[in-house]
Design an enzyme around this catalytic site. Structure first.
Site, PDB file in Angstrom:
ATOM      1  N   ASN A 180       0.873  -1.172   0.000  1.00  0.00           N
ATOM      2  CA  ASN A 180       0.000   0.000   0.000  1.00  0.00           C
ATOM      3  C   ASN A 180       0.910   1.221   0.000  1.00  0.00           C
ATOM      4  OD1 ASN A 180      -2.880  -1.092   0.379  1.00  0.00           O
ATOM      5  ND2 ASN A 180      -1.698  -2.181   1.941  1.00  0.00           N
ATOM      6  N   GLU A 181       1.151   1.704  -1.199  1.00  0.00           N
ATOM      7  CA  GLU A 181       2.122   2.777  -1.385  1.00  0.00           C
ATOM      8  C   GLU A 181       1.517   4.130  -1.001  1.00  0.00           C
ATOM      9  OE1 GLU A 181       4.957   1.792  -1.656  1.00  0.00           O
ATOM     10  OE2 GLU A 181       5.406   0.525  -3.377  1.00  0.00           O
TER      11      GLU A 181
END
Ligand code: F6R
Length: 243
Positions: A143-144
Site C-alpha cells: 500500500n504505497e
C-alpha cells in the site's frame, strides 16, 4: 529493544502464545504475514519452537500481504518461495492453510482473485494477529503513498522508493516488476492485533512519521495510529528519531 534478535524472539513468543491459546479453545489462529528482511528472525524462532518445543501450526491459517506481478512462484524473488524457504517448509502447516497473492494471474483475473482473497479472510472472522514491516516510504504491504484507509486488495503500481529498495534482489532497477498485488489497508486495520517490526537507521524516519506525524495517505503507516491494538517493535536505531 536493544537489538532485533531479542525483539524478534519476543514477537515469536507472543504468536506462539496466541496459537496455543486458540488451540485450547479448539479454534484456528488466523495470521497475517509479511515477507522482507524484518520478519526473518521471527520466523526462525517460530521454526525453533516447532522443532524443539512441539509448537504445532496444524490449526494455523495464514494470508500474506503481497506478491509482485508478474511473478512465478518458484522465482528467486517470489514471495511464495520466500515464505516456503523462511517458514512454511520447516513447520507442520498444511499447504492448503497458507495463502499468498498469485503473481501468475492475467490482469483480467486479478480483481476476482482479490475479492476472493478478502472473502476467505472475512469468512474466517478476520485476522487474530497481523505481522507487518514498514517501507522507507511508509508503506505497509505494498500500500504505497496515496493509498486510502479503506483500500481493498488490489493491483498496485510500485513506488520508486520501493523499486529502488528491491533493485538489488532483481539485479537492477529496470528489472523490478512495475506492480504487485497487495492486501488493502482495510483488512489490515480490521485485525484484532497488529505488530509492526522495524530495524535499522534507514527506517527511523518512516517510523517517526508513522508514530508521531499527522495521519496522512502520504505515509500509509500513519493509519495505524487509529488502530486500537497496534504495537511497533523497534530496535534502538529504528526508534532513534522518536521524540
Ligand atoms: C513485505 C511487505 C513490505 C515490507 C517492507 C519492509 O511483504 O509487504 O511492506 O514489510 O517493505 O521490508 P523489509 O522488511 O525488507 O525492510
Amino acid at each position: 529493544f536493544d537489538d532485533s534478535e531479542k525483539a524478534s524472539k519476543a514477537v515469536a513468543h507472543e504468536i506462539a502464545a496466541l496459537i496455543r491459546q486458540k488451540n485450547k479453545e479448539g479454534k484456528p489462529t488466523i495470521l497475517g504475514l509479511a515477507t522482507g528482511s524484518s520478519p526473518k528472525k521471527v520466523y526462525q524462532e517460530l521454526i525453533r519452537m516447532h522443532k524443539e518445543e512441539g509448537l504445532s501450526f496444524k490449526n494455523v491459517i495464514t494470508f500474506n500481504l503481497d506478491e509482485y506481478h508478474p511473478m512465478e512462484p518458484d522465482s528467486i524473488q517470489s514471495y511464495v518461495r520466500f515464505m516456503r524457504e523462511q517458514l512454511f517448509d520447516h513447520i507442520d502447516i498444511p499447504v492448503t492453510n497458507y495463502h499468498i497473492p498469485d503473481g501468475t494471474l492475467t490482469i483480467e483475473k486479478i480483481p476476482e482473485f482479490c475479492r476472493d482473497y478478502e472473502a476467505k479472510i472475512e469468512k474466517l472472522g478476520g485476522f487474530d494477529f497481523y505481522l507487518l514491516g514498514i517501507g522507507r516510504n511508509g508503506h505497509i504491504g505494498f500500500n504505497e503513498p496515496g493509498s486510502v484507509i479503506n483500500s481493498k486488495t488490489r493491483l498496485m503500481t510500485l513506488d520508486i522508493t520501493t523499486k529502488i529498495d528491491a533493485a538489488i534482489d532483481f539485479g537492477g532497477l529496470e528489472k523490478v516488476p512495475k506492480r504487485a498485488i497487495t492486501l488493502g489497508i482495510d483488512k489490515i486495520m480490521q485485525a484484532k492485533r497488529i505488530v509492526l517490526l522495524a530495524w535499522g537507521e534507514h527506517k527511523a524516519q518512516s517510523v517517526a512519521k508513522a508514530v508521531e506525524g499527522p495521519i496522512t495517505s502520504d505515509i500509509p503507516a500513519t493509519y495505524l495510529q487509529q488502530h486500537p491494538n497496534t504495537l511497533f517493535i523497534l530496535d534502538e536505531t529504528a526508534a532513534s528519531l522518536l521524540t
